[in-house]
Motif scaffolding. Structure first.
Motif, PDB file in Angstrom:
ATOM      1  N   TRP A 143      27.575  64.981 -12.700  1.00  0.00           N
ATOM      2  CA  TRP A 143      28.336  65.758 -11.720  1.00  0.00           C
ATOM      3  C   TRP A 143      27.477  66.420 -10.660  1.00  0.00           C
ATOM      4  O   TRP A 143      27.870  66.511  -9.503  1.00  0.00           O
ATOM      5  N   ASP A 146      25.989  63.133  -8.414  1.00  0.00           N
ATOM      6  CA  ASP A 146      26.946  62.294  -7.687  1.00  0.00           C
ATOM      7  C   ASP A 146      27.692  63.049  -6.596  1.00  0.00           C
ATOM      8  O   ASP A 146      28.193  62.433  -5.648  1.00  0.00           O
ATOM      9  N   PHE A 147      27.759  64.368  -6.729  1.00  0.00           N
ATOM     10  CA  PHE A 147      28.469  65.177  -5.737  1.00  0.00           C
ATOM     11  C   PHE A 147      27.537  66.212  -5.103  1.00  0.00           C
ATOM     12  O   PHE A 147      27.945  67.302  -4.736  1.00  0.00           O
ATOM     13  N   ASP A 150      28.395  67.622  -1.581  1.00  0.00           N
ATOM     14  CA  ASP A 150      29.485  68.598  -1.646  1.00  0.00           C
ATOM     15  C   ASP A 150      28.988  69.936  -2.192  1.00  0.00           C
ATOM     16  O   ASP A 150      29.353  71.000  -1.681  1.00  0.00           O
ATOM     17  N   ILE A 225      35.961  71.084  -6.175  1.00  0.00           N
ATOM     18  CA  ILE A 225      35.693  69.876  -5.399  1.00  0.00           C
ATOM     19  C   ILE A 225      35.230  68.730  -6.291  1.00  0.00           C
ATOM     20  O   ILE A 225      35.614  67.572  -6.094  1.00  0.00           O
ATOM     21  N   VAL A 226      34.436  69.035  -7.314  1.00  0.00           N
ATOM     22  CA  VAL A 226      33.962  67.987  -8.213  1.00  0.00           C
ATOM     23  C   VAL A 226      35.121  67.418  -9.026  1.00  0.00           C
ATOM     24  O   VAL A 226      35.272  66.191  -9.148  1.00  0.00           O
ATOM     25  N   GLU A 228      38.286  67.478  -8.318  1.00  0.00           N
ATOM     26  CA  GLU A 228      39.208  66.781  -7.411  1.00  0.00           C
ATOM     27  C   GLU A 228      38.702  65.379  -7.100  1.00  0.00           C
ATOM     28  O   GLU A 228      39.490  64.399  -7.109  1.00  0.00           O
ATOM     29  N   LYS A 229      37.416  65.242  -6.835  1.00  0.00           N
ATOM     30  CA  LYS A 229      36.871  63.927  -6.481  1.00  0.00           C
ATOM     31  C   LYS A 229      36.877  62.979  -7.677  1.00  0.00           C
ATOM     32  O   LYS A 229      37.162  61.785  -7.531  1.00  0.00           O
ATOM     33  N   ILE A 230      36.580  63.509  -8.857  1.00  0.00           N
ATOM     34  CA  ILE A 230      36.629  62.664 -10.048  1.00  0.00           C
ATOM     35  C   ILE A 230      38.069  62.231 -10.327  1.00  0.00           C
ATOM     36  O   ILE A 230      38.339  61.077 -10.658  1.00  0.00           O
ATOM     37  N   ARG A 232      40.422  61.759  -8.216  1.00  0.00           N
ATOM     38  CA  ARG A 232      40.826  60.738  -7.248  1.00  0.00           C
ATOM     39  C   ARG A 232      40.178  59.387  -7.573  1.00  0.00           C
ATOM     40  O   ARG A 232      40.805  58.337  -7.371  1.00  0.00           O
ATOM     41  N   LEU A 233      38.952  59.398  -8.063  1.00  0.00           N
ATOM     42  CA  LEU A 233      38.304  58.147  -8.472  1.00  0.00           C
ATOM     43  C   LEU A 233      39.066  57.511  -9.619  1.00  0.00           C
ATOM     44  O   LEU A 233      39.276  56.291  -9.651  1.00  0.00           O
TER      45      LEU A 233
END
Length: 239
Positions: A143, A146-147, A150, A225-226, A228-230, A232-233
């Motif tokens: 985490w 990869d982000f 952000d 944010i982390v 949320e992005k995971i 969505r993936l």
């Protein structure tokens, strides 16, 4: 859905409709004098829970497995409280876990990692399992790596027990953070050095960054944010 709360017959029903399992993986190790030893477990577990909540809000779901608490932490083994697992042991252990979930029928197995020393053993464990089970895919999500972009839009720096990690734990378990003892600085070499007790040089007092700028608000922003992005993936694959 938290796996440890299920009975075996409930688990049987769940695996028939859910094909994705998230396995938080961390480490028990020194994080300065201001953060708890299980910092690298607390973060991925919390992120997994937030990902699950976001998915459930839109009618989707994943299984959250119990965390792997111990990790490979050679560098920080110079400090009390660090429990180091050899790389080959972690590789074999996580490989067996992946293969068990694959045998149960899960097609997507997500290793949500919270500790840098775990990265290479986890890659190798995933490769071992993928060689055996052709119909699975294993995701390795680190985490804080990869982000990174952000996170650095929220914090001024990143590092072990630094501003980003301290902020995250302030958001998760503020009662465990001792900001009065939060001190540190960023250190690095031009190349990777491997030698006994290197942690004393790279991680003075178990820290490699300045944690003083950490706040609960920054931690909440990072977690949001982390996760949320995971989410969505994962959502892209569930459709």
């Amino acid at each position: 859905m938290m796996m440890e709360n299920l009975t075996w017959d409930e688990f049987k029903e769940v695996k028939e409709r859910i094909d994705t399992v998230v396995i938080p993986i961390g480490s028990i190790e020194a994080h300065g004098k201001h953060l708890p030893l299980n910092t690298d477990v607390l973060a991925p577990v919390e992120i997994a829970k937030r990902v699950e909540k976001k998915l459930q809000e839109i009618g989707k779901d994943v299984l959250i497995a119990p965390p792997v608490n111990y990790g490979h932490t050679f560098v920080l083994n110079v400090y009390p409280g660090t429990i180091n697992v050899r790389a080959e042991t972690l590789r074999a252990y996580v490989r067996d876990i992946i293969e068990e979930f694959a045998t149960e029928g899960f097609k997507r197995i997500i290793l949500l990692n919270g500790h840098g020393g775990n990265v290479y053993p986890l890659v190798e464990a995933a490769e071992d399992a993928a060689e055996k089970f052709e119909d699975i895919e294993v995701w390795l999500i680190n985490w804080w790596i990869d982000f990174r972009e952000d996170i650095l839009s929220i914090c001024s720096s990143q590092g072990h027990a630094g501003e980003d990690e301290t902020s995250v734990i302030l958001a998760i378990k503020p009662e465990l953070v001792k900001m009065g003892k939060a001190v540190g600085e960023k250190r690095a070499y031009g190349v990777r050095k491997i030698k006994k007790n290197i942690g004393l040089e790279l991680f003075p007092e178990g820290v490699n960054d300045n944690p003083r700028g950490a706040t609960r608000e920054k931690g909440e922003a990072i977690l949001e944010i982390v996760s949320e992005k995971i989410m969505r993936l994962i959502l892209e694959e569930l459709r």
